[in-house]
Scaffold this active site. Structure first.
Site, short mmCIF file in Angstrom:
data_model
loop_
_atom_site.label_atom_id
_atom_site.label_comp_id
_atom_site.label_asym_id
_atom_site.label_seq_id
_atom_site.Cartn_x
_atom_site.Cartn_y
_atom_site.Cartn_z
CE1 TYR A 1 68.19 55.76 53.72
CE2 TYR A 1 69.32 53.63 53.72
CZ TYR A 1 69.08 54.53 53.79
OH TYR A 1 70.61 55.20 53.05
CE LYS B 1 67.58 57.16 56.43
NZ LYS B 1 68.81 58.37 55.79
O1 MN9 Z 1 71.39 59.12 56.25
C1 MN9 Z 1 72.72 60.31 54.65
N1 MN9 Z 1 72.44 59.54 53.25
C2 MN9 Z 1 73.85 59.32 52.94
C3 MN9 Z 1 71.17 59.95 55.29
O2 MN9 Z 1 74.89 58.84 53.08
C4 MN9 Z 1 73.72 58.17 51.31
C5 MN9 Z 1 73.11 61.40 54.55
O3 MN9 Z 1 72.64 61.93 55.68
C6 MN9 Z 1 74.01 62.39 53.79
O4 MN9 Z 1 75.15 61.54 53.72
C7 MN9 Z 1 74.15 64.07 53.93
C8 MN9 Z 1 74.83 64.35 52.81
O5 MN9 Z 1 74.73 64.44 51.22
O6 MN9 Z 1 73.32 64.40 53.99
#
Ligand code: MN9
Length: 293
Positions: A136, A164
């Protein structure tokens, strides 16, 4: 093992006002993702699950509830990474016993760990659990950047399936896809799905899929089919929604949008602001009316 490609919601967790886990609400969020958003899988215990603010016992409880609710309907990935390697191993063993299809672990953060230390962290979790692993990588929160050659070093461990990739560095993404075509990449920024999918990512893991999973799949599949113009149209609508969500408070707003659909998505966990203000509620309602309803 289930197919790990496709659209994965980064699972939100419902908390009560006192910060405890709301099991009923969590189960409803999982059902919403499976039945309404039609996701291919769930990424449990990630940033979106407010994981780094929780105790080990709470993290286990969430893994247990998610598996119990989802059963074998969809693929499940457990994020077990922690600066406490012993905790990561303990969580990894637990999720593996529960039958999670793969583990994932955030790059160890806070201290400036050397690359050999990072590699040892992944190799240890894998050796102790015997499960698959997804790196990740989320440099904007961890400050940890892993380069192309270093990914190659990590990938010498055959249990590492891929990464990821929560970053906007599409040059690095392209180099990784070219260098390691047999390793998978899951896009981590929902607002950048068209460029990620056009470079051939295998899946996407996102917080906004909890409410916008159907559009996310459209973007992903249209891009894969080479229908870029159509994909960008859906990305535009999606990003109007995401822009509104980010400006209003990310997890809190997604939870409020879920609540407007009868899902008991609850509060956030302090130190994050737990409860939406009236202004935040009004904005969430506006976004729901415009983009979701
Ligand atoms: O896991 C998410 N990252 C975080 C992925 O929440 C830090 C994303 O889905 C973001 O929330 C999304 C909005 O910036 O892209």
């Amino acid at each position: 093992m289930k197919n790990l490609k496709g659209i994965f919601s980064a699972l939100l967790v419902s908390f009560n006002e006192d910060g405890s886990i709301n099991e009923k609400g969590l189960r409803q969020i999982i059902r919403h993702n499976i039945d309404k958003m039609k996701v291919d899988g769930l990424y449990v215990g990630g940033s979106t699950g407010e994981n780094f603010m929780l105790s080990t016992a709470e993290k286990k409880e969430i893994f247990r509830i998610a598996k119990d609710e989802a059963k074998d309907q969809i693929a499940l990935i457990a994020q077990v990474g922690s600066v406490n390697l012993q905790e990561a191993v303990e969580l990894g063993k637990y999720a593996t016993e529960l039958g999670y299809d793969s583990l994932s672990a955030v790059t160890p953060f806070y201290y400036k760990f050397t690359f050999p230390e990072i590699k040892n962290y992944y190799d240890t979790i894998i050796a102790e659990t015997g499960n698959n692993m997804i790196v990740y990588s989320i440099p904007f929160l961890t400050g940890v950047n892993i380069g192309v050659e270093q990914f190659g070093e990590l990938y010498k461990n055959p249990k590492i399936l891929g990464v990821k990739f929560t970053a906007g560095d599409f040059y690095l993404l392209e180099r990784l896809k070219k260098a390691y075509p047999n390793h998978l990449v899951w896009a981590g920024f929902d607002e950048m799905m068209v460029p990620a999918a056009s470079l051939g990512v295998d899946g996407a893991i996102g917080s906004t899929f909890n409410v916008n999973g159907v559009r996310a799949r459209q973007i992903f599949e249209l891009t894969q089919a080479g229908k870029l113009k159509d994909a960008v149209e859906v990305q535009h609508v999606t990003n109007d929604l995401i822009e509104g969500i980010l400006a209003n408070g990310l997890y809190l707003t997604i939870k409020e949008i879920l609540k407007l659909q009868g899902v008991e998505a609850g509060y956030c966990r302090e130190p994050m602001t737990a409860k939406a203000t009236d202004a935040q509620l009004a904005k969430a309602k506006e976004l729901f009316e415009k983009f979701i309803k």
